[in-house]
Design a protein around this motif. Sequence first.
Motif, PDB file in Angstrom:
ATOM      1  N   ARG A   1     -53.177  20.527 -17.620  1.00  0.00           N
ATOM      2  CA  ARG A   1     -53.694  19.186 -17.888  1.00  0.00           C
ATOM      3  C   ARG A   1     -54.491  18.695 -16.674  1.00  0.00           C
ATOM      4  N   PRO A   2     -55.375  17.702 -16.858  1.00  0.00           N
ATOM      5  CA  PRO A   2     -56.272  17.271 -15.767  1.00  0.00           C
ATOM      6  C   PRO A   2     -55.556  16.921 -14.471  1.00  0.00           C
ATOM      7  N   GLU A   3     -54.416  16.235 -14.556  1.00  0.00           N
ATOM      8  CA  GLU A   3     -53.733  15.819 -13.331  1.00  0.00           C
ATOM      9  C   GLU A   3     -53.198  17.028 -12.564  1.00  0.00           C
ATOM     10  N   ILE A   4     -52.752  18.055 -13.304  1.00  0.00           N
ATOM     11  CA  ILE A   4     -52.255  19.260 -12.651  1.00  0.00           C
ATOM     12  C   ILE A   4     -53.414  20.066 -12.079  1.00  0.00           C
ATOM     13  N   ARG A   5     -54.549  20.108 -12.786  1.00  0.00           N
ATOM     14  CA  ARG A   5     -55.731  20.790 -12.253  1.00  0.00           C
ATOM     15  C   ARG A   5     -56.126  20.201 -10.905  1.00  0.00           C
ATOM     16  N   LYS A   6     -56.114  18.879 -10.811  1.00  0.00           N
ATOM     17  CA  LYS A   6     -56.494  18.219  -9.561  1.00  0.00           C
ATOM     18  C   LYS A   6     -55.550  18.619  -8.436  1.00  0.00           C
ATOM     19  N   GLN A   7     -54.266  18.698  -8.750  1.00  0.00           N
ATOM     20  CA  GLN A   7     -53.271  19.092  -7.749  1.00  0.00           C
ATOM     21  C   GLN A   7     -53.483  20.547  -7.322  1.00  0.00           C
ATOM     22  N   ILE A   8     -53.816  21.404  -8.288  1.00  0.00           N
ATOM     23  CA  ILE A   8     -54.041  22.824  -7.987  1.00  0.00           C
ATOM     24  C   ILE A   8     -55.226  22.995  -7.052  1.00  0.00           C
ATOM     25  N   VAL A   9     -56.346  22.348  -7.394  1.00  0.00           N
ATOM     26  CA  VAL A   9     -57.575  22.525  -6.606  1.00  0.00           C
ATOM     27  C   VAL A   9     -57.412  21.967  -5.198  1.00  0.00           C
ATOM     28  N   SER A  10     -56.598  20.933  -5.069  1.00  0.00           N
ATOM     29  CA  SER A  10     -56.475  20.253  -3.779  1.00  0.00           C
ATOM     30  C   SER A  10     -55.922  21.153  -2.676  1.00  0.00           C
ATOM     31  N   VAL A  11     -55.138  22.188  -3.046  1.00  0.00           N
ATOM     32  CA  VAL A  11     -54.562  23.064  -2.022  1.00  0.00           C
ATOM     33  C   VAL A  11     -55.212  24.445  -1.991  1.00  0.00           C
ATOM     34  N   LEU A  12     -56.307  24.602  -2.726  1.00  0.00           N
ATOM     35  CA  LEU A  12     -56.921  25.927  -2.842  1.00  0.00           C
ATOM     36  C   LEU A  12     -57.667  26.353  -1.582  1.00  0.00           C
ATOM     37  N   TYR A  13     -58.379  25.430  -0.996  1.00  0.00           N
ATOM     38  CA  TYR A  13     -59.336  25.759   0.065  1.00  0.00           C
ATOM     39  C   TYR A  13     -58.712  26.562   1.206  1.00  0.00           C
ATOM     40  N   ARG A  14     -57.522  26.159   1.663  1.00  0.00           N
ATOM     41  CA  ARG A  14     -56.956  26.786   2.856  1.00  0.00           C
ATOM     42  C   ARG A  14     -56.383  28.189   2.607  1.00  0.00           C
ATOM     43  N   HIS A  15     -56.366  28.648   1.335  1.00  0.00           N
ATOM     44  CA  HIS A  15     -55.807  29.964   1.031  1.00  0.00           C
ATOM     45  C   HIS A  15     -56.866  31.035   0.786  1.00  0.00           C
ATOM     46  N   LEU A  16     -58.140  30.692   0.828  1.00  0.00           N
ATOM     47  CA  LEU A  16     -59.184  31.637   0.416  1.00  0.00           C
ATOM     48  C   LEU A  16     -59.212  32.901   1.264  1.00  0.00           C
ATOM     49  N   ASP A  17     -59.014  32.772   2.573  1.00  0.00           N
ATOM     50  CA  ASP A  17     -59.109  33.941   3.445  1.00  0.00           C
ATOM     51  C   ASP A  17     -58.029  34.980   3.164  1.00  0.00           C
ATOM     52  N   ASN A  18     -56.947  34.568   2.528  1.00  0.00           N
ATOM     53  CA  ASN A  18     -55.841  35.487   2.270  1.00  0.00           C
ATOM     54  C   ASN A  18     -55.917  36.146   0.893  1.00  0.00           C
ATOM     55  N   CYS A  19     -56.956  35.803   0.139  1.00  0.00           N
ATOM     56  CA  CYS A  19     -57.049  36.295  -1.238  1.00  0.00           C
ATOM     57  C   CYS A  19     -57.634  37.696  -1.298  1.00  0.00           C
ATOM     58  N   LYS A  20     -57.211  38.461  -2.290  1.00  0.00           N
ATOM     59  CA  LYS A  20     -57.860  39.723  -2.604  1.00  0.00           C
ATOM     60  C   LYS A  20     -59.177  39.442  -3.320  1.00  0.00           C
ATOM     61  N   SER A  21     -60.048  40.430  -3.323  1.00  0.00           N
ATOM     62  CA  SER A  21     -61.374  40.231  -3.920  1.00  0.00           C
ATOM     63  C   SER A  21     -61.285  39.849  -5.391  1.00  0.00           C
ATOM     64  N   VAL A  22     -60.434  40.547  -6.135  1.00  0.00           N
ATOM     65  CA  VAL A  22     -60.326  40.252  -7.558  1.00  0.00           C
ATOM     66  C   VAL A  22     -59.755  38.853  -7.792  1.00  0.00           C
ATOM     67  N   GLU A  23     -58.902  38.379  -6.883  1.00  0.00           N
ATOM     68  CA  GLU A  23     -58.380  37.021  -7.000  1.00  0.00           C
ATOM     69  C   GLU A  23     -59.466  35.986  -6.756  1.00  0.00           C
ATOM     70  N   LEU A  24     -60.371  36.290  -5.814  1.00  0.00           N
ATOM     71  CA  LEU A  24     -61.501  35.386  -5.576  1.00  0.00           C
ATOM     72  C   LEU A  24     -62.364  35.266  -6.826  1.00  0.00           C
ATOM     73  N   LEU A  25     -62.592  36.391  -7.516  1.00  0.00           N
ATOM     74  CA  LEU A  25     -63.373  36.357  -8.750  1.00  0.00           C
ATOM     75  C   LEU A  25     -62.683  35.487  -9.798  1.00  0.00           C
ATOM     76  N   LYS A  26     -61.381  35.646  -9.929  1.00  0.00           N
ATOM     77  CA  LYS A  26     -60.649  34.852 -10.918  1.00  0.00           C
ATOM     78  C   LYS A  26     -60.673  33.366 -10.566  1.00  0.00           C
ATOM     79  N   ILE A  27     -60.624  33.072  -9.269  1.00  0.00           N
ATOM     80  CA  ILE A  27     -60.707  31.676  -8.838  1.00  0.00           C
ATOM     81  C   ILE A  27     -62.043  31.070  -9.250  1.00  0.00           C
ATOM     82  N   ILE A  28     -63.128  31.806  -8.995  1.00  0.00           N
ATOM     83  CA  ILE A  28     -64.458  31.289  -9.326  1.00  0.00           C
ATOM     84  C   ILE A  28     -64.616  31.137 -10.834  1.00  0.00           C
TER      85      ILE A  28
END
Length: 795
Positions: free
Chosen positions: A304-331
Motif C-alpha cells: 500500500r502507498p504508506e508502506i511503499r513510502k516507508q520502504i523507499v525511505s531506507v533504500l538509499y543507504r543500502h545500495l552499495d551492499n546490493c548484488k547486481s541482480v538486486e539492483l535491477l529488481k530495485i530499479i
Amino acid sequence: MFRLRGVSLLSWRAFPFRPFSCESLIVQMQNCADEEQVFDLIERNKATLSEQQVGCAFNVLWQFQKQKTILEKNVERVRNHPQFLSLCSVTTDHIPAMSDVTLVDVLYSIKQFAVESHHPLIEALVTEGWRRLERFDINVLSIFSTCLADQHLYFSPLMGKIADIVNRKLEAIQDLRALSVLMVSISSLISPCFQERLLTRAELLFDTVDSSKVNIARRILLFLRNVKHSHYPLLERCNQVFIRNVSHLDLESISRILSLYQSLQFHSFEFIEVARGRLAELSLPSDHPESFVRLFAALGPVARPEIRKQIVSVLYRHLDNCKSVELLKIIQALTFLHFQSKELFMKLREVLLSRLEASVTPSEVSVLVSALSMLPYPHLNETALSRTETVLPQCDFRELSDLVVCLMRWIQNDHLCSASTAGKQLDLLQKLDHWGHRRLQQSTSLDLLWEELKSVKGEWLHESLVEESITALQRFMDEIDHSNVAKIASFLSKTNYLSTPLLDRIASVVVEQIKKIHPFSVLAIILPFSILNYDPPQKDEFFGACVQCCNSYLGTLDPGTLVFLGFSMATLEYFPEDLLKKMFNIEFLARLDSQLEILPSSLSARIQFRLMELNRAVCLECPELQVPWFHDRFCQRQFNKDTGVMNGAQQQIYKMLAEVLGGHRYVKPSTLSPYYHTVDFECILDKRKKPLPYESHSVTPGKSPGVHGDSNTSRAEPRLPPEAERIAIEFLDVRAFCSNILHLKGKSAMKKRHLEILGYRVIQVPYFEWNSMAMSTKDTRMDYLREQIFGAGRS
C-alpha cells in the motif's frame, strides 16, 4: 580378558562419568541456555564423547541459531570457537558408529554453520553417506540430498545415484515433505518423463498433507521454477495453502513466494490481495541490507502507498551492499512505482557503471546494462560499450535479447551521446543480430529452440528474427504437444506473423489432448487465433474443446484473465454463454474492481478497455443474451482525453474526400459510431447517390476536429432519409495486417463487422493500395475514392 573388557564397557555405559550432576550429558546439553554452556560441556567431556553426544551437541548449537533473528545470529563466531573445532575433530572418529539419522543430522547441522565443503569432517560424512545410500530411508535420504545441494553438487554422480533411488522407489514414497525436498535436490538431473512422474506423485500426495505445510508448498514452487514448468494443478494447490496460512507468513516468505510466482508467470489476484493486508501488519527489516533489498524488490509493487513510502525511505543507504541482480529488481520496482528522486537515480547509476567496468561475466553484464537502460538518464559510455561487446560470444539468447532492448532504448532516448558513441551503438546492434541468428540456427530440438525464443523481446523479434524464428518452429512442428502448446501459441501472439501450419498444428493438439491441458493455458492458446484472425479447419471442435476445458474453472480463473479470454473469443465471433453469464454480473464486476486496484496502471487500463470492447461485442452480436450496455461514462472519459492527430495519409484522404463529395461539409472526420467505435471519415448518400451535408465544422491541418456524437452514443443514430446510406471510410495502416501476408487482423475485422451491424457501409482503404505505384497520382486516388463511394462508372 574380553569378559573383563565387556564388563568395563557395560559399567561405563551404566555409570558414566558426570562432572556436574547425575544427569546424562545429553540432557545437560539440552538444558543449556546458550552456546557457551554447550562449549563448556564439550571442553570438560571431549575425551569421552559418544556418537550420540556429538550429534546432540551439533543439534543443540543449531537450535540456538534457529531461535535467533537475522541480526542476532552469530554463526561465524560459533564456527570459529575453539571448542567447535574440537567437536569437529572428535566427531570424525565416531562416524562409523553413528546411526543413519545421526550421521545425516550432524552433516546438516555442520552445513548450517557454513563450514567449507572441503573440511575433512564434511568429506568423511559425505563419503560414509555414499556407502550407506541404498539403506537410507526416504526422510534421511532427503536431508542428505539437501546437504549435497548446499555444496552445489547438483550434477555429481552421488546426486545422480540419489535420483536413481527416487526413480526406483517413487511409487512407495508416502511422505510429500521428503519427496518435495528430493524433487528440488535432483531437479537438474531428471528427464521429462521422470519429471511428469514426480509431478503426478506430488499431486497424489498433496491431499494427504496438512494444509498448513507452507514449506512443502514453497519447495514445490521451487522445483517448478527449477524445471521451468508452470504445472497449474500444483500451482493452484500451493497458492491455496499460502492464502489459508497468510497470517503465518513473514516478509521473507511473502517476498520469496512472489518471486517464484514471477518466475513461473503465475498471477494470483487472491494471494496478492491477502499479502497486501499481511504487509500492513508487519514491520520492515530496515537494518539488514540483504534482506531489505530483496523485500523491496518483491513487495514494493504490491504494498500500500504508506508502506511503499516507508520502504523507499531506507533504500538509499543500502545500495552499495546490493548484488547486481538486486539492483535491477530495485530499479524495476522504482519504475513500477513511478518513483522520482534524482539523487537516488544518480547514486544507482554511479554504482552500476563502476560494476559494469569491472564485470567479465555475460550474465552480470546483461543485468547491469539492463538496469542502466531503465534509469531516467540513459547514457552508456564507450568503456561500457566495449565491455558489452567483449562478452557477446558467450551470451545466451536471453542475455542477447536483453542487450538489444537496452541498446534500442539508448538509441531512441540518449540524444546527448557523441557521433562516435552512436556509431558504436549501431555497430553493436548489428553484432547482436549476428549472434542471435547464429544461436537460432544451432537449435536441434523444440525444447532447445524454445529456451532461446522465450527470451526474444520487442522490436528485435519483429525486425530481425521473426522469419527465422517461424521457420525454426516449423522445422520442429511435430514436437508440439500438450506440454508446450501454450508456450508456442504465446510466442506466435507476439510475432504478428500468420503461420497457418503452426496454428493448424496447435488446434489439432488441443482437440486431441485437451484433457491434458490446464484451463489456465487456454487464453494463451486462443490468443494468436484471435489476434491474427484465423479459423483453423477444426474450428468448432477447437473452440468447443477450449470452452469445455474452462467451464469447470470459471470460478477459479482471475477476473482479468476472464476478460481477456472473453474478448479473444468474441473477436473470433465465438460467444460462450456460460462464460458471459459468469462475467456480466455484479459479483464478478466487484471482484474485477478489487483486482484493478492492485494491478499496474497500464494493465488495469487495458483490462477496463477490453471489458468495454467485450460488452460492445456482446450487445451488437448477441442481443439475445440481453446483456446491458454499461460503458457510456467510461467511453465519454476515454474519448474526451485526446482529440487525436491525423497522419499524412488520413490528411490526404480527408482533402480528397472533400473534393469528391463537393466540400468539407459533406464529410465528417473522426466521428464516433453508436457504441463508440471511432470512424476515420463518415459521409451520407441519398437514394440517388447524392452526398448529404453535415453541419459546418473546420479542421486544423494535421489535427482531428474532435470526436462527434451525442453523449449517449449507444442510442440509434438520427433517422436517415428513405433509402439513404451512411458510409464509414477507414484507412488501414500496416498494423491492421499480418506482417507476412496481407491478411486483416482480428480487431479490424471485428470493427468492420460491428459497423455493418450498426447500418454503415464500410469502405476500408488499405495502406498497400493507397501507397501503391498504381495510385501514385492525385487523379488515380480521387478515382479510387469515387469508385469506392459511388460505384464503378461514376465520375
